[in-house]
Design an enzyme around this catalytic site. Sequence first.
Site, PDB file in Angstrom:
ATOM      1  N   VAL A  11     113.494 -38.911  -6.107  1.00  0.00           N
ATOM      2  CA  VAL A  11     112.165 -38.759  -5.505  1.00  0.00           C
ATOM      3  C   VAL A  11     111.507 -40.123  -5.305  1.00  0.00           C
ATOM      4  O   VAL A  11     111.140 -40.498  -4.193  1.00  0.00           O
ATOM      5  CB  VAL A  11     111.277 -37.853  -6.382  1.00  0.00           C
ATOM      6  CG1 VAL A  11     109.878 -37.737  -5.791  1.00  0.00           C
ATOM      7  CG2 VAL A  11     111.906 -36.481  -6.544  1.00  0.00           C
ATOM      8  N   CYS A 263     117.449 -29.014  -9.464  1.00  0.00           N
ATOM      9  CA  CYS A 263     116.148 -28.412  -9.171  1.00  0.00           C
ATOM     10  C   CYS A 263     116.075 -26.896  -9.335  1.00  0.00           C
ATOM     11  O   CYS A 263     115.296 -26.400 -10.133  1.00  0.00           O
ATOM     12  CB  CYS A 263     115.721 -28.823  -7.768  1.00  0.00           C
ATOM     13  SG  CYS A 263     115.536 -30.596  -7.647  1.00  0.00           S
ATOM     14  N   ARG A 331     125.051 -31.993 -11.857  1.00  0.00           N
ATOM     15  CA  ARG A 331     124.141 -31.187 -12.696  1.00  0.00           C
ATOM     16  C   ARG A 331     124.209 -29.699 -12.340  1.00  0.00           C
ATOM     17  O   ARG A 331     124.010 -29.313 -11.202  1.00  0.00           O
ATOM     18  CB  ARG A 331     122.707 -31.727 -12.574  1.00  0.00           C
ATOM     19  CG  ARG A 331     122.508 -33.031 -13.346  1.00  0.00           C
ATOM     20  CD  ARG A 331     121.127 -33.635 -13.131  1.00  0.00           C
ATOM     21  NE  ARG A 331     120.976 -34.205 -11.798  1.00  0.00           N
ATOM     22  CZ  ARG A 331     119.897 -34.906 -11.427  1.00  0.00           C
ATOM     23  NH1 ARG A 331     118.885 -35.076 -12.266  1.00  0.00           N
ATOM     24  NH2 ARG A 331     119.817 -35.410 -10.210  1.00  0.00           N
TER      25      ARG A 331
HETATM   26  C1  UDX Z   1     116.642 -28.184  -3.522  1.00  0.00           C
HETATM   27  C2  UDX Z   1     115.629 -27.765  -2.438  1.00  0.00           C
HETATM   28  O1  UDX Z   1     116.334 -27.389  -1.262  1.00  0.00           O
HETATM   29  C3  UDX Z   1     114.704 -28.948  -2.124  1.00  0.00           C
HETATM   30  O2  UDX Z   1     113.734 -28.538  -1.184  1.00  0.00           O
HETATM   31  C4  UDX Z   1     114.023 -29.385  -3.417  1.00  0.00           C
HETATM   32  O3  UDX Z   1     113.164 -30.492  -3.177  1.00  0.00           O
HETATM   33  C5  UDX Z   1     115.060 -29.775  -4.448  1.00  0.00           C
HETATM   34  O4  UDX Z   1     115.949 -28.680  -4.698  1.00  0.00           O
HETATM   35  P1  UDX Z   1     118.894 -29.515  -3.678  1.00  0.00           P
HETATM   36  O5  UDX Z   1     118.961 -28.932  -5.046  1.00  0.00           O
HETATM   37  O6  UDX Z   1     119.136 -30.972  -3.486  1.00  0.00           O
HETATM   38  O7  UDX Z   1     117.435 -29.203  -2.996  1.00  0.00           O
HETATM   39  O8  UDX Z   1     120.007 -28.798  -2.809  1.00  0.00           O
HETATM   40  P2  UDX Z   1     120.061 -27.513  -1.872  1.00  0.00           P
HETATM   41  O9  UDX Z   1     120.647 -27.958  -0.583  1.00  0.00           O
HETATM   42  O10 UDX Z   1     118.791 -26.795  -1.837  1.00  0.00           O
HETATM   43  O11 UDX Z   1     121.158 -26.601  -2.626  1.00  0.00           O
HETATM   44  C6  UDX Z   1     120.873 -26.150  -3.929  1.00  0.00           C
HETATM   45  C7  UDX Z   1     122.053 -25.269  -4.366  1.00  0.00           C
HETATM   46  O12 UDX Z   1     122.073 -24.064  -3.585  1.00  0.00           O
HETATM   47  C8  UDX Z   1     123.418 -25.929  -4.173  1.00  0.00           C
HETATM   48  O13 UDX Z   1     124.263 -25.602  -5.268  1.00  0.00           O
HETATM   49  C9  UDX Z   1     123.943 -25.287  -2.894  1.00  0.00           C
HETATM   50  O14 UDX Z   1     125.363 -25.230  -2.849  1.00  0.00           O
HETATM   51  C10 UDX Z   1     123.368 -23.874  -3.017  1.00  0.00           C
HETATM   52  N1  UDX Z   1     123.218 -23.198  -1.720  1.00  0.00           N
HETATM   53  C11 UDX Z   1     122.349 -23.697  -0.811  1.00  0.00           C
HETATM   54  C12 UDX Z   1     123.943 -22.030  -1.482  1.00  0.00           C
HETATM   55  O15 UDX Z   1     124.740 -21.591  -2.307  1.00  0.00           O
HETATM   56  N2  UDX Z   1     123.764 -21.380  -0.295  1.00  0.00           N
HETATM   57  C13 UDX Z   1     122.904 -21.838   0.659  1.00  0.00           C
HETATM   58  O16 UDX Z   1     122.813 -21.209   1.720  1.00  0.00           O
HETATM   59  C14 UDX Z   1     122.178 -23.037   0.404  1.00  0.00           C
END
Ligand code: UDX
Length: 432
Positions: A11, A263, A331
């Site tokens: 961030v 997150c 993580r």
């Molecule tokens: C997330 C939020 O998207 C972001 O807005 C916030 O600020 C931080 O947390 P991030 O954790 O970096 O971002 O990744 P993201 O792309 O959201 O994916 C999170 C998890 O969900 C991953 O394990 C991803 O593989 C999974 N995911 C995401 C799915 O399984 N299916 C999807 O369609 C989208």
Amino acid sequence: MKLCMIGTGYVGLVSGVCFADLGNDVICVDKDNDKITKLKEGIIPIYEPGLEELVKKNYKLKRLSFTSNISDAVKKSNIIFICVGTPTKKNSNAADLSQIFKVAKEISKNIKSFKIIINKSTVPVTTGDEVEKIISKKINKKLFSVVSNPEFLREGEAIRDFIYPDRVVIGTSNKKTNKVLKSLYSPLISKGAKYINTSRRGAELIKYASNAFLATKISFINELANLCEKTDVNVEDISIGMGLDKRIGGRFLRAGPAYGGSCFPKDTRAIVDTGSKFKTDLSIIKAVIKSNKDRSKLLLNRVSKILKNKIRNKKICFLGVTFKANTDDMRESSSIKMIPYLSKKGAKITYFDPTGYKKEFKNFKNVYNAKTIKEACNDSDLIIIHTEWNDFKSLNFEKLNKKKNFFIYDMRNILQNGKIKKNNKRYFGIGK
Ligand code: UDX
């Protein structure tokens, strides 16, 4: 404007660099001297596509600087962003706010003129009130204003998400402060970002509600995928069919091995904890947490079934182990549950990830980090695609694996049908 970012993680560093690239003077502060020294040498502590070039460019233009001296940075800045970590407390669902409060105390020692103090870290609703209380112990309330301005950056897309956000959320009831921040964000607003001014608590809750809802969408489609497997339906048709409804939207409806990262797991736990603190049962989010936690077991049962319950001595290849593509972050990645489980069952595991060796697996027998995709795949009984790296999307598995009759378990449904012949009995996807 003169800004300082306290904390140089995803961030703080990404937001700081992007603010500098928009023409502001930004000081990035971190208590970790080693990290600061490396940043001054252009060595970036996180894997984020495009970040290194942006740091070097703005550092060279002297719009961006790095220091471990928080008092100096606060004195020189008008707007101070708190961007430190708020991990889940041990044996609890609550967010650990100790770093936030420590920084608030430090800031209060260095306010000589009006300052805007912004919580950019993800913090439970009412944290801004606590920060305000801490600072007002030393400083007259007329000399500062505490604001909530949550970020919505995704790892691997963080720069893009900063420059082209769907919305900028500013939580303050101070009109003068709101005006300053609207001007700070004006370059993004002119590119189409929506600007929302709400109460400070409103902004804090918007962040958690957004992440909890995205996690809910993912767990929803993951459970629908389970039903699709039983009813011979392709979950990708469900995602498309649902997503075309503008009220639902097609994003975050990709079935997979469970959501991970720093997150969603942390924020869903924290909002449930906030709920219990305010005697409000967030039963849907609790169900999402449980569904996601149990998902690895479900997929491991399928691995056993594919291998006809004979895991011992089987060679299993994992392509990708990070929690998602375009990051080196492990993580709460589902591979952290799956690989140890299979290793304990006697499987011989080889993994390849574009971001290389993972210390998370160093203590497990029979877990080997291959240096190439071919080395990982060759001689495998089962090839698991765990993370949706582009590197895996067009592989010719027959060429990579000399063994005949091996299976493929595509936990991300990334293998285009063209690559896998229709009705290939050795291919297994998610929700199909
Ligand atoms: C997330 C939020 O998207 C972001 O807005 C916030 O600020 C931080 O947390 P991030 O954790 O970096 O971002 O990744 P993201 O792309 O959201 O994916 C999170 C998890 O969900 C991953 O394990 C991803 O593989 C999974 N995911 C995401 C799915 O399984 N299916 C999807 O369609 C989208």
